[in-house]
Enzyme design. Structure first.
Site, mmCIF file in Angstrom:
data_model
loop_
_atom_site.group_PDB
_atom_site.id
_atom_site.type_symbol
_atom_site.label_atom_id
_atom_site.label_comp_id
_atom_site.label_asym_id
_atom_site.label_seq_id
_atom_site.Cartn_x
_atom_site.Cartn_y
_atom_site.Cartn_z
ATOM 1 N N ASP A 1 -3.616 -7.724 3.141
ATOM 2 C CA ASP A 1 -4.280 -7.529 1.855
ATOM 3 C C ASP A 1 -5.242 -8.667 1.540
ATOM 4 O OD1 ASP A 1 -2.965 -5.175 1.509
ATOM 5 O OD2 ASP A 1 -1.705 -5.825 -0.148
ATOM 6 N N GLY A 2 -4.876 -9.908 1.900
ATOM 7 C CA GLY A 2 -5.760 -11.034 1.621
ATOM 8 C C GLY A 2 -7.097 -10.898 2.316
ATOM 9 N N TYR B 1 1.866 -11.455 -7.566
ATOM 10 C CA TYR B 1 2.531 -12.544 -8.282
ATOM 11 C C TYR B 1 2.926 -12.114 -9.694
ATOM 12 C CZ TYR B 1 3.349 -17.529 -9.435
ATOM 13 O OH TYR B 1 3.894 -18.729 -9.791
#
Length: 323
Positions: A73-74, A188
């Protein structure tokens, strides 16, 4: 004479450390068949074969018609940030772990590239947070996941005043503060106890991490709201991360503003329904409460049929029984 076939320009965005050779070879084979130009940035010069054109970052962003992000995903988030000023379709190939954005696994890449060439896909649009810190230089000013304001050391607390549309909302005193997009709401923000936000809402979630005083619960704001955060006098020094990338250091009196930019990114979807089902399974692994029968409904029909057929063979007369 017929018109010359259109030559698309494909940009490669690579995870910095994972082995990607087979996927790159599949892309180059497809590019020879289409045909297509394949571009990469100078940072990836040593990781791509001959035939990939190395161009400066600015030209890369200006010339690509589509991006293929090889990683997790990053890597996909980074690809979308590269072309935020002129969004183009991004195909994510999952060389990572859990991953919510990537739809294609490396073994599926040749078939996915054929559909990409035939324009047989839909676009999933993503909003981004645009961040302005006034005179403070930011290494990145936009994020498709979140911005996180955390302590730069283990002591003290992050202390911030929140203003929305020029109205004071209160203050935070916590270990960190997460401001997330709907895309980032499962990252997060979710780990910190924040809500999962529907992508269709374009809402912004603000969630304190281990709050000590002030606002202690998540706040959900609209896409058009103007969000401002000011560093209070009693705050520890703050590190600002955007999409997991260090963006700046903040201190007493520093201010930043965050606004939502809708439809700032485009992710290729080959089967939006199947991808949504897989994402729900992944969320269930992260403690989203689904019943066993509801989890069964998320298994793709072809896999269910194969499992039922295998079970039927085991139960047929003369078949061995497993006790």
């Amino acid at each position: 004479m017929g018109a010359e076939p259109q030559v698309n320009t494909v940009g490669l965005v690579l995870h910095p450390t994972r082995p990607l050779g087979r996927s790159i070879d599949a892309i180059m084979a497809a590019a020879r068949d289409r045909p297509a130009r394949v571009l990469a940035r100078p940072a990836d010069r040593d990781r791509v074969p001959p035939g990939v054109e190395i161009v400066p970052d600015a030209r890369f962003a200006a010339e690509v018609d589509e991006l293929i992000a090889l990683g997790g995903d990053g890597t996909i988030l980074g690809a979308m940030r590269l072309v935020i000023d002129r969004p183009v379709p991004v195909l994510g190939v999952n060389h990572g772990n859990l991953g919510f954005l990537a739809e294609v696994h490396p073994a599926q890449l040749p078939a996915a590239l054929a559909r990409l060439a035939d324009r047989d896909f839909t676009i999933e649009r993503h909003a981004a947070l645009c961040v302005d810190a006034g005179p403070i230089e930011l290494t990145t000013r936009s994020g498709f996941n979140d911005m996180v304001l955390g302590r730069s050391s283990r002591t003290g607390a992050v202390s911030l005043d929140l203003t929305v549309n020029d109205l004071q909302y209160g203050y935070y005193r916590a270990d960190a503060l997460v401001v997330s997009t709907p895309t980032g709401s499962t990252a997060y923000n979710y780990a910190a106890g924040g809500p999962i936000v529907s992508p269709s809402s374009n809402a912004v979630a603000i969630t304190p991490v281990a709050p000590m005083s002030g606002i202690s619960r998540p706040v959900v704001l609209g896409a058009a709201d103007q969000i401002r955060l000011s560093v209070a006098a009693d705050s520890a020094p703050i590190t600002l991360d955007i999409d997991g990338t260090p963006a700046a250091e903040l201190g007493h009196g520093d201010r930043l503003a965050a606004t939502m930019l809708p439809e700032a990114g485009q992710v290729v979807r080959l089967s939006a329904r199947d991808h949504s089902s897989r994402s729900r399974v992944k969320l269930s692994l992260l403690d989203l409460p689904l019943r066993p029968d509801q989890l069964l409904e998320l298994i793709p029909p072809e896999l269910r049929r194969d499992a039922e057929a295998a079970a039927g063979q085991l139960q047929a007369p003369g078949s061995p029984h497993l006790d």
